[in-house]
Scaffold this motif. Sequence first.
Motif, PDB file in Angstrom:
ATOM      1  N   UNK A 199       0.813  -1.213   0.000  1.00 43.78           N
ATOM      2  CA  UNK A 199       0.000   0.000   0.000  1.00 43.78           C
ATOM      3  C   UNK A 199       0.848   1.265   0.000  1.00 43.78           C
ATOM      4  N   UNK A 200       2.049   1.176   0.605  1.00 42.24           N
ATOM      5  CA  UNK A 200       2.908   2.369   0.681  1.00 42.24           C
ATOM      6  C   UNK A 200       3.355   2.826  -0.693  1.00 42.24           C
ATOM      7  N   UNK A 201       3.464   1.878  -1.635  1.00 47.84           N
ATOM      8  CA  UNK A 201       3.981   2.237  -2.950  1.00 47.84           C
ATOM      9  C   UNK A 201       2.883   2.141  -3.996  1.00 47.84           C
ATOM     10  N   UNK A 202       1.675   2.472  -3.594  1.00 54.82           N
ATOM     11  CA  UNK A 202       0.533   2.136  -4.439  1.00 54.82           C
ATOM     12  C   UNK A 202       0.570   2.835  -5.791  1.00 54.82           C
ATOM     13  N   UNK A 203       1.046   4.083  -5.830  1.00 56.28           N
ATOM     14  CA  UNK A 203       1.080   4.749  -7.133  1.00 56.28           C
ATOM     15  C   UNK A 203       2.182   4.164  -8.005  1.00 56.28           C
ATOM     16  N   UNK A 204       3.254   3.674  -7.365  1.00 60.17           N
ATOM     17  CA  UNK A 204       4.306   3.014  -8.137  1.00 60.17           C
ATOM     18  C   UNK A 204       3.776   1.734  -8.781  1.00 60.17           C
ATOM     19  N   UNK A 205       2.936   1.009  -8.047  1.00 57.01           N
ATOM     20  CA  UNK A 205       2.332  -0.190  -8.619  1.00 57.01           C
ATOM     21  C   UNK A 205       1.461   0.157  -9.824  1.00 57.01           C
TER      22      UNK A 205
ATOM     23  N   UNK B  72       1.904   2.638 -11.902  1.00 60.24           N
ATOM     24  CA  UNK B  72       2.770   2.885 -13.058  1.00 60.24           C
ATOM     25  C   UNK B  72       3.364   1.587 -13.580  1.00 60.24           C
ATOM     26  N   UNK B  73       3.686   0.680 -12.660  1.00 60.61           N
ATOM     27  CA  UNK B  73       4.280  -0.599 -13.072  1.00 60.61           C
ATOM     28  C   UNK B  73       3.305  -1.361 -13.966  1.00 60.61           C
TER      29      UNK B  73
ATOM     30  N   UNK C  36      -7.700  -2.037  -0.700  1.00 62.47           N
ATOM     31  CA  UNK C  36      -7.024  -0.786  -1.060  1.00 62.47           C
ATOM     32  C   UNK C  36      -6.483  -0.797  -2.488  1.00 62.47           C
ATOM     33  N   UNK C  37      -5.683  -1.815  -2.822  1.00 62.28           N
ATOM     34  CA  UNK C  37      -5.030  -1.829  -4.131  1.00 62.28           C
ATOM     35  C   UNK C  37      -6.067  -2.071  -5.222  1.00 62.28           C
TER      36      UNK C  37
ATOM     37  N   UNK D 293      -7.784   0.980  -6.101  1.00 65.00           N
ATOM     38  CA  UNK D 293      -6.969   1.944  -6.832  1.00 65.00           C
ATOM     39  C   UNK D 293      -6.746   1.512  -8.277  1.00 65.00           C
TER      40      UNK D 293
ATOM     41  N   UNK E  36      -5.337  -1.316   7.589  1.00 63.45           N
ATOM     42  CA  UNK E  36      -5.969  -0.441   6.615  1.00 63.45           C
ATOM     43  C   UNK E  36      -7.429  -0.812   6.385  1.00 63.45           C
TER      44      UNK E  36
ATOM     45  N   UNK F 287      -3.231   6.672   1.979  1.00 68.20           N
ATOM     46  CA  UNK F 287      -4.191   6.308   0.939  1.00 68.20           C
ATOM     47  C   UNK F 287      -5.088   7.492   0.585  1.00 68.20           C
TER      48      UNK F 287
END
Lengths: 320, 305
Positions: free
Chosen positions: A158-164, A166-167, A252-253, A256, B231, B260
């Motif tokens: 979850x901490x790197x969610x925006x990186x995921x 883009x990946x 969460x993911x 997103x 979370x 988040x």
Amino acid sequence: MSKNMTQTQFKQPVSNQASTDAHEYAKYRARIEGRIRRRKAVAGFQSALIYLFLTVMTIFALFPIYFVIQASLGGNQNLYSTDLHLLPANPSLDNYVYAFTQEPLLAWLGNTLFVCGFSTLLGLFCSMTGAYALSRFRFRGRKLSLNLLLVLQAFPALLAISAYYYLLQYLNLLDSAPLLGLSLIYMAGSVVFSCWNIKGYFDTLPVELDQAAMIDGATQWQTFWRVVLPLAAPALAASALLIFVGSWSEFAIANYILNANDNGSNLTFILGLVRLQGDFRTPWGYFAATAVITSVPLVVVFLFAQRFFKSGLTIGGVKG
Amino acid sequence: MLRVKRSQILLYLLPMLITIAVINLTPIGYTLYLSFTNNTLFNGEYNFVGLTNYSYWFSVANTDLLYVIGNTLLYVVVCIALFLLVGLATALALNNQKIKGLPFWRAALLVPWATPYAITSLIWKFLFNYDFGPINQIGRIFLGPQSGIPWMTDPFWAFVAVVIVNVWLSYPFFTVVILGALQSVPSELGEAANVDGANAWQRFRSVTLPLLLPAITPATILSSITTFQMFGVVYLITAGGPVTSADKPGATSFVMIYIYNKILGDNAANIHYAQIATFAVLIFIILGSVTFLTRSLGDSKESLA
């Protein structure tokens, strides 16, 4: 209980021999009986308290589940209605029929099963081969990689969610196969823990087994696949269960990554449920029926696999 | 240990290595990289800004970091204390052989463990509803039609609500762990203490509890770490709210929820990805060092053997 037993058994014969006076003996008896009665009363009070506590805890534990099941069997009361229902007025299965026919429920379940199944299979494969190498072979960087795995485990995806995000975009999965992308993320997130868990279990199996199999002419792969893996079944089951359960409820993911289409049929069920609850017009009975249906597969998996839990998790030496 | 060719070792490691390199390490590296830039939603052509983002989080004017971490730690402490209390009480009750119908009580008390937390969170969210939730409705039967607890709108009660749900979800784990440990305590020890004249509390305090600690300690550490990163449950119930003032995070904005909400855009028009990445790196450092410390304090010899 054992306390007053030992004491009375111990003292009575002693006093029998010691007291010659019948009057004194009667007094003594009365005192002992009084003490026993008091103890019994205390014990009775204690067990009454324990029953009370257990009853309160059971109500606490079961109330949400009872409430949602009774609501799923009740009429189609609105999700937001002011009258309290603790028993369904006219029990029927209408809500279940509605949930299956009017909502993209089967699509949600299918999507979720795909994500969970794929991440479990792939995650299990990656972690068990890696765990075998880390357990059986000695090579440079082995300890370092074990420690690195530990640090990685502390990193919530979850901490790197925006990186995921883009990946997946970079891998061209975001639009074409978001569910596949999602399961890859879940898989990677669980590989670290399962690898440690399975490696710990492999460590408890004597390496002489492998050597014996190889002396008998088995190849390295056959030794791993036919000899070691079946013996590690509890650890594999426990790891698989953890990956599956973890992916089943992840919100969460998925929230997103996945973009809902018009009727939301491309979502995992948890996103679908949130959508359903967020809608003011949703009848509470439909929501409840959907919640029950989507819980059942996981409860079944859990009940089926929990017997592997103890040995599969504790023998593996994964502690805290 | 098996002697094999180096290529074969690599073959076994390869699936995991690829997974970790591509799906685990790349995003972490990217996040680390972002934390040194000034990347925002509107700033596509970003460049290096050194430690600016780090000083942003540690600047005196910015109290978010301390507030969020402090709030999360409070949540962890309250939850863990209740897990232990409820877990211990239920385990002691279930370990009492005089109680009839033990299998029933056992099964009933472990039910929350077997249910998917995401769904039960949504159910609890409804139970807490001010106007329509059964908790307030049952309360109104006894306390009059005007009463009701503002579970979702009052900061204190929202915090209580997410504590209740987390306790509901997590105590069975502690019950199982403690019950397992209790059953491995030889009953002779209690009887011996009995003969020596110890009362029930002394027996518990000096005989049972020390024998439970080896089981309780790792479970507590593990649970503290997972509660710190909690979370799904909290987000599905409160979404981090209620927000009482515009410049302060919501009452249940624990670290993961805070991040988040920031990434989803919160109420800010421009999402500052670089600052969020920096926050993530800081949390990672905390979590990584705690995990590493507890691991090496534990049985590093056994695990690395």
